[in-house]
Design a protein around this motif. Structure first.
Motif, PDB file in Angstrom:
ATOM      1  N   GLN A   6       2.253  -3.653   9.525  1.00  0.00           N
ATOM      2  CA  GLN A   6       3.441  -4.470   9.217  1.00  0.00           C
ATOM      3  C   GLN A   6       3.827  -5.348  10.404  1.00  0.00           C
ATOM      4  O   GLN A   6       4.301  -6.457  10.241  1.00  0.00           O
ATOM      5  CB  GLN A   6       4.610  -3.573   8.796  1.00  0.00           C
ATOM      6  CG  GLN A   6       4.416  -3.020   7.388  1.00  0.00           C
ATOM      7  CD  GLN A   6       5.550  -2.129   6.926  1.00  0.00           C
ATOM      8  OE1 GLN A   6       6.385  -1.720   7.729  1.00  0.00           O
ATOM      9  NE2 GLN A   6       5.581  -1.833   5.642  1.00  0.00           N
ATOM     10  N   SER A  95       0.035  -4.186   3.720  1.00  0.00           N
ATOM     11  CA  SER A  95       1.124  -3.364   4.263  1.00  0.00           C
ATOM     12  C   SER A  95       2.503  -3.865   3.835  1.00  0.00           C
ATOM     13  O   SER A  95       3.478  -3.132   3.926  1.00  0.00           O
ATOM     14  CB  SER A  95       1.042  -3.311   5.796  1.00  0.00           C
ATOM     15  OG  SER A  95       1.442  -4.546   6.362  1.00  0.00           O
ATOM     16  N   VAL A  96       2.569  -5.114   3.380  1.00  0.00           N
ATOM     17  CA  VAL A  96       3.888  -5.673   3.017  1.00  0.00           C
ATOM     18  C   VAL A  96       3.986  -6.070   1.543  1.00  0.00           C
ATOM     19  O   VAL A  96       5.002  -6.603   1.101  1.00  0.00           O
ATOM     20  CB  VAL A  96       4.241  -6.910   3.890  1.00  0.00           C
ATOM     21  CG1 VAL A  96       4.355  -6.505   5.356  1.00  0.00           C
ATOM     22  CG2 VAL A  96       3.223  -8.032   3.721  1.00  0.00           C
ATOM     23  N   THR A 144       9.053  -4.948   3.204  1.00  0.00           N
ATOM     24  CA  THR A 144       9.792  -5.383   4.394  1.00  0.00           C
ATOM     25  C   THR A 144      10.920  -6.314   3.947  1.00  0.00           C
ATOM     26  O   THR A 144      10.844  -7.533   4.130  1.00  0.00           O
ATOM     27  CB  THR A 144       8.871  -6.132   5.389  1.00  0.00           C
ATOM     28  OG1 THR A 144       8.144  -7.134   4.655  1.00  0.00           O
ATOM     29  CG2 THR A 144       7.885  -5.202   6.067  1.00  0.00           C
TER      30      THR A 144
END
Ligand code: ADP
Ligand code: MG
Length: 325
Positions: A6, A95-96, A144
């Motif tokens: 991230q 990851s996001v 996020t």
């Protein structure tokens, strides 16, 4: 690892257009001759990229979405022929967002798919697919939320995506590109030849016929640095410098020094608030330039910035003078 990814995503993936850039680069690196980009919600709800490139095998899929796994590392960091080489893009995006990648290598009779959601990697499952690779990114930045708040309007994000596709398309005339999403921003760029005629046709597709038919041809070389491309006549200007496309060794770059050289070249013929339109291609020894200063920004450091500036200013002024402007 998710946290590391991230953090990397914060560097590499600023907005939906960065995802499109990374995925289009991967498709080009895979040798695709056809790249289809589809988006929804300014790329925040969906980005889908379909290519007809080499594809990757089912057992390579988990590696492709892992950190620092790249199939492209060359021994010499200056001699980077492929566009990607960090092995950071897919794990960062995964990851996001919710990422899925399905691929079938040319000649294989089966395909497989892997998913990554907010950093959690799924197992590889068999699917039906055409040769090539499809990457889907949904719900960008859902993992996020702070980053989501920085997004501009859907329209602004879509416009940035369109810019990325245009920028890449100018560098690869022989590749067919399409972009769909909202009508305002759809693009259909048929493949043209990779030679000078093809480039001019691609320039017409991307930058408009009016520019391609009136632009000054630019051609110059000095001390091993070659410059070619097109620059607008003084009556063809814009209120901003958006339509200035620069390439260094085939790679799109955005750079203040290059924009400054254009201002210098047109200084006597354009008022300060007007900007020329250009598509300029520099080629030079890769050891004399660093185009990887920042993964997302695409700025560039020349060993000899004065030489490059002089070459651009000189070539454009010469073209303006010989055409009587
Ligand atoms: P990089 O491009 O820097 O290698 P990425 O995270 O963007 O890193 O991609 C990781 C790897 O996944 C690539 O090195 C490549 O082997 C594979 N890959 C990604 N996209 C594609 C694609 N469209 N077609 C084939 N292989 C791909
Ligand atoms: Mg890449």
């Amino acid at each position: 690892d998710t946290v590391i990814n991230q953090i990397a995503a914060g560097e590499v993936i600023e907005r939906p257009a960065s995802v499109v850039k990374e995925l289009v680069e991967n498709a080009l690196d895979a040798g695709a001759s056809r790249i289809e980009v589809a988006t929804a919600g300014g790329g925040l709800s969906l980005i889908r990229i379909i290519d007809n490139g080499s594809g990757i095998t089912p057992d390579e899929l988990p590696l492709a979405v892992s950190r620092h796994c790249t199939s492209k590392l060359s021994e010499d960091i200056h001699d980077i022929r492929s566009l990607g080489f960090r092995g950071e893009a897919l794990p960062s995006i995964g990851s996001v967002a919710r990422l899925s990648m399905r691929s079938r290598t040319q000649g294989a009779d089966s395909a497989a798919e892997i998913g990554v959601e907010g950093g959690r990697v799924s197992s590889v499952r068999p699917v039906a697919a055409n040769p090539g690779t499809t990457v889907e990114v949904r719900d960008l930045f859902f993992a996020t939320p702070a980053r989501l708040k920085f997004m501009k309007t859907e329209r602004a994000e879509t416009a940035a995506i369109t810019e990325v596709v245009k920028r890449m398309a100018l560098a690869f005339p022989e590749v067919r590109f399409s972009l769909s999403g909202t009508d305002r921003n759809s693009l259909e760029l048929p493949s043209v030849s990779a030679d000078g005629d093809g480039l001019l046709r691609r320039i017409a597709q991307v930058m408009g016929k009016e520019f391609s038919e009136n632009a000054l041809a630019i051609e110059a070389e000095r001390e091993g640095v070659a410059l070619s491309g097109y620059a607008s006549i003084p009556s063809f200007t814009r209120g901003n410098a958006m339509q200035q496309y620069f390439y260094v060794n085939g790679r799109p770059v955005r750079d203040k020094q290059l924009a400054g050289a254009i201002r210098g070249a047109y200084m006597d013929v354009l008022p300060r608030d007007r900007h020329a339109v250009v598509a300029l291609f520099l080629s030079l020894d890769p050891a004399l330039v660093d185009v990887n200063v920042h993964p997302a920004k695409a700025d560039v450091r020349f060993r000899d910035p004065g030489l490059v500036r002089g070459l651009i200013v000189g070539a454009i002024r010469h073209a303006l003078e010989t055409s009587g402007m």
